[in-house]
Scaffold this active site. Structure first.
Site, PDB file in Angstrom:
ATOM      1  N   ARG A   1      -0.657   4.272  11.854  1.00 11.84           N
ATOM      2  CA  ARG A   1      -2.223   3.817  12.094  1.00 11.84           C
ATOM      3  C   ARG A   1      -2.187   2.520  12.357  1.00 11.84           C
ATOM      4  NH1 ARG A   1      -2.630   8.416   7.678  1.00 11.84           N
ATOM      5  NH2 ARG A   1      -1.781   7.003   6.021  1.00 11.84           N
TER       6      ARG A   1
ATOM      7  N   TYR B   1       4.727   1.978  11.624  1.00 14.23           N
ATOM      8  CA  TYR B   1       3.443   2.474  11.190  1.00 14.23           C
ATOM      9  C   TYR B   1       2.646   3.190  12.143  1.00 14.23           C
ATOM     10  CZ  TYR B   1      -0.293   3.273   7.556  1.00 14.23           C
ATOM     11  OH  TYR B   1      -1.134   3.728   7.029  1.00 14.23           O
TER      12      TYR B   1
ATOM     13  N   GLU C   1       0.888  -1.172  -0.014  1.00 12.50           N
ATOM     14  CA  GLU C   1       0.019   0.036  -0.095  1.00 12.50           C
ATOM     15  C   GLU C   1       0.935   1.349   0.030  1.00 12.50           C
ATOM     16  OE1 GLU C   1      -0.358  -2.351   2.087  1.00 12.50           O
ATOM     17  OE2 GLU C   1      -2.331  -2.698   2.796  1.00 12.50           O
TER      18      GLU C   1
END
Length: 670
Positions: free
Chosen positions: A302, A300, A7
């Site tokens: 989130r 990361y 992503e």
DNA sequence: CAGTGAGCGAGCTTCCGCTTGACTT
């Protein structure tokens, strides 16, 4: 050359470092297929068939993917190991196989981005999990149906341009119901009674500041317990009796209390800490975190997981031992379990990539502050518990009368700081509840007599629950399982852009539009607006993911009663009136109406109450009471940016261009 | 740096979750 698809560009960069020259790694930048924006995109009559179309903004990404895939023998779909990630993998596959048939498309997943984990994943590829993709489809279709059915209903029955949805409408409900709770709250009087006593070993005639501050004075304060005091009359009676009483120690309890460290950050707790410690908005914290992530300084940002990679734990333990010593290192690593049921563990907790990196020299100050906080929180989560020694002293006040009173003092002293070494500001003070100073509690013995110095009754009032701020709202949403780490900050923006709520000094209050929309929705769609709705949906989606349920059946079951209600309300629902606030001035134009405050597309404005018969309008100027710090002439007024965020500007604009996000202090409050 | 509201009914608004970047007050 093989192609690996993930992503995010940052994840791509890291992977290509691990995988070397034989692999090309590309990022989709999130979803590349979605329902069309301008229409429902769900064929209800045809088993709710979703019309997933390529995302317009990602056309270049899609072209690039097609191009690169043609040069690759094998394509590895390495998006996140969760519902949305599986759907992204499926959508990439669909796009790559539309022109031609690919020989080999593999799905691979890993829970931490390390060389070993990635290599392990590549040697163990699997097919795309259709059930998991179905769960995403079910989620997406449900959200589309709720949002695109309820919103038009609001346009018709309340006002054009409004919106409703599974997440935003329940968020609004939380804020509205809190406001109602506060409105309905009745404050009640109560009294707290404190007695200052001293040991007979010491003679204390007067409570001088020296006596108060001396730790060895034998003076301490006890509070009346086991007794409700509701008003002044009761308080006076008790004070009179206490003044005539004799005092002795009735009980001394000592014990050790350990306070274990907090788990490492998730998006939610990091946002809360950013707000509490730095006073930042969720957006600001997330922006700073994004930069740290892109610079390779943190994992990361989130995430809703407390997971920590083995390697990171080992490194952290080495660092703790080396820097703080053996005592600060627990025997075994600490693992944290999530309390939320709906957690989807695609990522690790937010932690420093290298806990040994102190973060010196990080470019901007927000980044530096946040990095330091993330790092300390992470290191602390692998350190020993803090140890306090707690002491509770009960004191008996007695006379010849049968009435007796119990008073109590309690305090904690830090004996070993443990993880608190990294959070010294949060050390609890040794304090006995009192009104006249801070005392260390002396070492007293049971039955030891005490001498009274003074009695202090204090009048208090019960207070209504506090309104939500960004931090407490996010905490609540997470607790209810509503929204995802990637959406907490956007949700907060949405309900403000729609003028449903406004922030006053960081505190959320509903607007008249917010009240109207919420009441309309709750009245007509009580089931869908229930706080448990999302949790139930998550349960269904889990069953779809395991293959126990079919997504179409689940949506059908929802759609039946829901669409029926939509139909009825469309036909029979009355148009909702939005309340206006009276200004207390007559309209200068028609002389008949009264001026009221309304909320339009661009925020508040003043108009005549008999609109549309009278079209008079005025600007709504919200003065702060401060004078402009630049021209010293204009008033500082509250203005709104294009995104409906509050800022402060000079009333003499455009002659004076002073503006600020922060409220200036008024002249009398320096 | 003017506009907003209602209702008229041309054509439009709207969801959640995944991602980054381009602007700023």
């Amino acid at each position: 050359m093989d192609l690996v698809v993930v992503e995010s560009p940052t994840k791509a960069k890291t992977l290509s470092r691990f995988l070397g020259k034989d692999f090309e790694v590309m990022a989709t930048m999130g979803h590349i297929k979605d329902l069309p924006k301008s229409k429902l995109g769900v064929d209800i009559k045809n088993n709710f068939k979703p019309d997933y179309v390529p995302v317009a903004k990602r056309e270049d990404v899609i072209e690039n993917l097609k191009l690169k895939s043609k040069k690759s023998k094998v394509v590895y779909l390495a998006s996140d190991p969760d519902r949305e990630g599986e759907a992204i993998a499926q959508h990439v596959k669909e796009i790559l196989t539309v022109d031609r048939s690919l020989s080999t498309v593999h799905r691979i997943t890993f829970h931490e981005i390390t060389k070993e984990a990635v290599e392990e994943a590549i040697t163990n590829p699997r097919d795309i999990d259709k059930n998991l993709v179905d769960a995403q489809t079910g989620r997406r279709v449900l959200d589309r149906l709720v949002g695109y059915e309820l919103s038009p209903l609001l346009w018709k029955k309340v006002r054009r341009g409004l919106s409703a949805g599974r997440v935003q409408s329940v968020t609004l409900r939380l804020i509205v119901e809190k406001e109602r709770e506060i409105e309905a709250f009745k404050t009640e009087e109560f009294w707290e009674v404190f007695a200052t006593v001293h040991r007979l070993l010491f003679t204390v005639k007067q409570l001088t500041p020296e006596v108060k501050s001396a730790n060895t004075s034998g003076v301490f304060v006890v509070e009346l317990i086991k007794q409700e005091v509701k008003n002044k009359k009761q308080a006076d009676e008790i004070v009179a009796e206490l003044k005539k009483s004799n005092y002795k120690v009735s009980d001394v309890k000592k014990r050790e209390v350990t306070k274990s460290s907090y788990p490492p950050f998730t998006t939610s707790t990091m946002s809360q800490a950013g707000a509490r410690i730095f006073g930042w908005s969720a957006k600001r914290t997330m922006r700073a975190a994004q930069e740290l992530y892109e610079e390779g300084l943190i994992t990361y940002h989130r995430t809703d997981s407390f997971n920590i990679s083995q390697a990171a734990i080992v490194k952290a333990r080495e660092f703790i031992k080396k820097t703080y010593g053996e005592r600060y290192l627990p025997e075994s690593p600490k693992y944290y379990k999530t309390t939320s049921k709906v957690v989807q563990e695609a990522h690790e907790a937010v932690r420093p990539v290298d806990a040994g990196n102190s973060g010196q020299g990080i470019g901007n100050s927000d980044g530096q502050k946040l990095y330091d906080l993330i790092r300390r929180r992470f290191l602390a989560c692998q350190m020993s518990s803090a140890i306090y020694s707690e002491i509770v002293i009960d004191v008996d006040a007695y006379t010849l009368l049968p009435t007796r009173y119990t008073l109590r003092a309690s305090g904690q002293t830090l004996v070993f700081d443990g993880w608190r070494k990294l959070f010294p500001g949060f050390t609890r003070e040794v304090k006995s509840a009192n009104t006249s100073g801070v005392f260390l509690l002396p070492e007293v013995k049971v039955n030891e007599p005490l001498q009274l110095i003074e009695v202090n009754p204090v009048q208090k009032f019960t207070e209504p629950p506090p309104r939500f701020n960004e931090a407490s709202l996010i905490k609540m949403l997470e607790k209810l399982g509503i929204g995802r780490p990637s959406t907490y900050a956007p949700i907060i923006s949405t309900i403000q852009i729609r003028n449903y709520v406004e922030q006053d000094e960081g505190i959320f209050k509903p607007t008249p539009i917010g009240f109207a929309v919420n009441d309309f929705l709750v009245k007509n769609f009580p089931e869908e607006l229930e706080y448990q709705f999302t949790a139930q949906m998550e349960g269904d989606l889990d069953n779809i993911a395991t293959g126990e349920k079919k997504w179409v059946e689940t949506i059908k079951k929802f759609w039946g009663p829901f669409s029926k209600k939509v139909k009825i309300v469309t036909k029979e629902g009355k148009r909702v009136k939005i309340e206006t606030e009276k200004l207390g001035r007559k309209c200068p134009e028609c002389k008949g109406g009264e001026l009221v405050i309304r909320i339009g597309r661009f925020g508040k404005f003043i108009s005549c109450s008999i609109f549309p018969d009278c079209k008079h309008t005025e600007k709504y100027l919200e003065k702060t009471g401060a004078k402009c710090p630049e021209c010293k002439d204009g008033d500082v007024i509250v203005k709104r940016s294009g995104r409906n965020r509050k800022f402060f500007g000079c009333s003499r604009y455009p002659d004076c261009k002073w503006a600020s996000w922060r409220k200036p202090l008024t002249d009398n409050k320096i």
